[in-house]
Design a protein around this motif. Structure first.
Motif, PDB file in Angstrom:
ATOM      1  N   LEU A   1       0.857  -1.182   0.000  1.00 55.32           N
ATOM      2  CA  LEU A   1       0.000   0.000   0.000  1.00 55.32           C
ATOM      3  C   LEU A   1       0.892   1.231   0.000  1.00 55.32           C
ATOM      4  O   LEU A   1       1.541   1.530   1.004  1.00 55.32           O
ATOM      5  N   ARG A   2       0.927   1.916  -1.125  1.00 55.26           N
ATOM      6  CA  ARG A   2       1.770   3.106  -1.224  1.00 55.26           C
ATOM      7  C   ARG A   2       0.849   4.320  -1.215  1.00 55.26           C
ATOM      8  O   ARG A   2      -0.013   4.476  -2.090  1.00 55.26           O
ATOM      9  N   ILE A   3       1.005   5.138  -0.192  1.00 56.82           N
ATOM     10  CA  ILE A   3       0.137   6.309  -0.060  1.00 56.82           C
ATOM     11  C   ILE A   3       1.024   7.553  -0.061  1.00 56.82           C
ATOM     12  O   ILE A   3       1.759   7.788   0.894  1.00 56.82           O
ATOM     13  N   PRO A   4       0.982   8.344  -1.144  1.00 63.21           N
ATOM     14  CA  PRO A   4       1.868   9.509  -1.186  1.00 63.21           C
ATOM     15  C   PRO A   4       1.569  10.464  -0.035  1.00 63.21           C
ATOM     16  O   PRO A   4       0.415  10.657   0.337  1.00 63.21           O
ATOM     17  N   GLY A   5       2.623  10.998   0.514  1.00 63.34           N
ATOM     18  CA  GLY A   5       2.462  11.959   1.607  1.00 63.34           C
ATOM     19  C   GLY A   5       2.321  11.303   2.972  1.00 63.34           C
ATOM     20  O   GLY A   5       2.248  11.986   3.992  1.00 63.34           O
TER      21      GLY A   5
END
Ligand SMILES: [Zn+2]
Length: 500
Positions: free
Chosen positions: A333-337
């Protein structure tokens, strides 16, 4: 409408957790995803809510337990809220490219909420994937002789096994060799899906978007791209050999000991399928980067279930025992910020994925969702209250036959350490200590860990109570009406009872 993050959700069919590098696999199946994992949440214990595909996807797309609308209902109800429908309601552009899995079609409600839904199915999806026929014998004299021999096969006794082996080899030799690995593949490979997805991405204006890809590369028959074998450092595989391996692996007349001799070769083909997914994820991410969309896109990769390679004597992914090789999947799970944190080892049921994603884009999950957001816990690196339930109908390998759907339920209740698997016909309960016995080889004796057993049984009972309460829900009635109409439409010589 700029402001909310976009979401890319990738579900990979048959991808078991222990065959990706970022979960510790030793072979180079996922070098690109491993690099992405450096900036992503990697959930160590992601558990599907059901297996195979048709018992898993309702939880991923609609955050609903697969049997909650009754064992006879498949897919998502016509008016059930889904991740896509909620995002659509919030102004997202949405497209799905589901790579040829007949259970992921509009017929089962999966198109709901999407502007574009492409399932790559030639017909209306009325087909099954469980049939994996042996190559046909010739129709000449040898073929007729073999058919006669097959007829007397039951009376052959021990000689029958020799006959089976010879007949299998004979079929392989007389069936013309396939032209290429590509000609053996039943599903579009990941490059086809990613190309289509990129074309769609290029066409959407700068609103937030939701893109769902379902990739079939690791699914049987295991026929990877030649290039993927090369990327894995494996020798090329001839189309004849790949077909031979797949036919052998599909034999119904052999026990695990005989399958074992070809297991590593079959796993090599499967792993190359995973490698091709990884390669295409690199293409997709680079496209998003060049299009300036990556910095505000959440990227999620998971699977609908795993795959058995004789871990408990089985092959493929039949609904049966809900062992870890079938229910434990990767979840990246890549969540920017949002900075990467270590994720709790407690089970993360995929029932929680849709509400977690909605929370991450500041949208409220519908009350109908069974799961709850884990976004806050992920951000803070907190432990979840971790129990994951998985369920299926034992032996339902072809749910296109409605009578197959009404078998006995199998239910597993998994905590971080203990896992209880309940069978209802015949009644049996197996409790495993996954710390002492991660391979689930020996269930604990019924006299051991009585308090744990009681606790997990209580969770199972509560789950079943909830399932019974759902049986009267409007979603069930709507789904049954839809199925009735589809059956009616497919009945020969019948007109639809509902005006179109
Ligand atoms: Zn599947």
């Amino acid at each position: 409408m700029r402001g909310r993050k976009s979401i890319v959700l990738v579900t990979v069919d048959c991808l078991r957790a222990d065959h990706v590098g970022f979960m510790g696999y030793g072979r180079p199946t996922t070098p690109f995803l491993d690099s992405l994992a450096q900036q992503s949440f990697v959930v160590p214990t992601a558990i599907v809510a059901g297996a195979p595909t048709y018992y898993s996807l309702p939880a991923i797309t609609a955050s609903r337990y697969p049997l909650a609308l009754g064992r006879d209902v498949l897919g998502v109800g016509p008016e059930e809220p889904t991740l896509a429908s909620v995002l659509k309601g919030a102004g997202y552009s949405a497209a799905a490219f589901a790579g040829g899995n007949p259970y992921l079609s509009a017929r089962f409600g999966y198109e709901r909420g999407f502007d574009l839904f492409r399932d790559y199915l030639e017909s209306d999806g009325a087909q099954t994937m469980e049939e994996n026929p042996q190559p046909a014998a010739s129709s000449g004299l040898a073929g007729r002789l073999n058919r006669k021999l097959q007829a007397i096969r039951p009376a052959m006794g021990p000689l029958g096994f020799v006959y089976d082996a010879l007949y299998f080899e004979y079929c392989q030799r007389v069936t013309p060799a396939p032209a290429s690995l590509d000609s053996l593949r039943r599903f579009p490979a990941a490059d086809v899906i990613v190309d289509d997805a990129c074309r769609w991405l290029a066409s959407v204006s700068y609103t937030p978007f939701f893109l769902w890809l379902h990739l079939m590369d690791p699914h049987s028959p295991y026929c990877p791209k030649d290039a993927a074998l090369g990327l894995m450092g494996q020798k090329p595989v001839t189309p004849y050999r790949a077909r031979y391996m797949n036919s052998y692996w599909n034999r119904s007349d052999l026990g695990p000991r005989r399958f074992q001799r070809h297991r590593d070769e079959v796993v090599g083909l499967y792993d190359a399928g995973v490698r091709w997914v990884d390669e295409q994820m690199k293409v997709l991410v680079e496209f998003l980067q060049h299009a300036n969309r990556w910095d505000d896109s959440i990227f999620v990769l998971t699977a609908d279930h795993g795959e058995e390679f004789l871990d408990h004597g089985g092959r493929y992914h039949p609904p049966s025992r809900l062992m870890e090789e079938l229910i434990h999947v990767p979840l990246l799970l890549r969540i920017p910020g949002v900075s990467k944190r270590e994720v709790s080892k407690a089970p993360f049921s995929l029932i929680h994925l849709a509400p977690t994603l909605l929370d991450a884009v500041q949208l409220t999950a519908p009350v109908e969702f069974h799961g709850r957001s884990r976004f806050g816990a992920l951000q803070r690196g907190e432990r979840f209250e971790g129990v994951a339930l998985s369920e299926c109908v034992a032996g339902c390998t072809n749910p296109f036959h409605a009578e197959n759907r009404i078998g006995p339920r199998v239910l597993s209740v998994r905590e971080a350490r203990y896992k209880l698997v309940l069978h209802f016909d015949p009644v049996a309960e197996d409790l495993y200590d996954l710390e002492a016995d991660p391979g689930e080889q020996t269930p604990l004796a019924s006299t051991e860990q009585k308090a744990v057993r009681r606790r997990l049984l209580e969770i199972a009972r509560e789950h079943l109570k909830q399932a019974i309460a759902h049986q009267e829900s409007p979603a069930r009635v709507q789904a049954l009406l839809r199925d009735l109409q589809i059956e009616w439409n497919h009945a020969p010589g019948k007109a639809s009872p509902v005006a179109s």
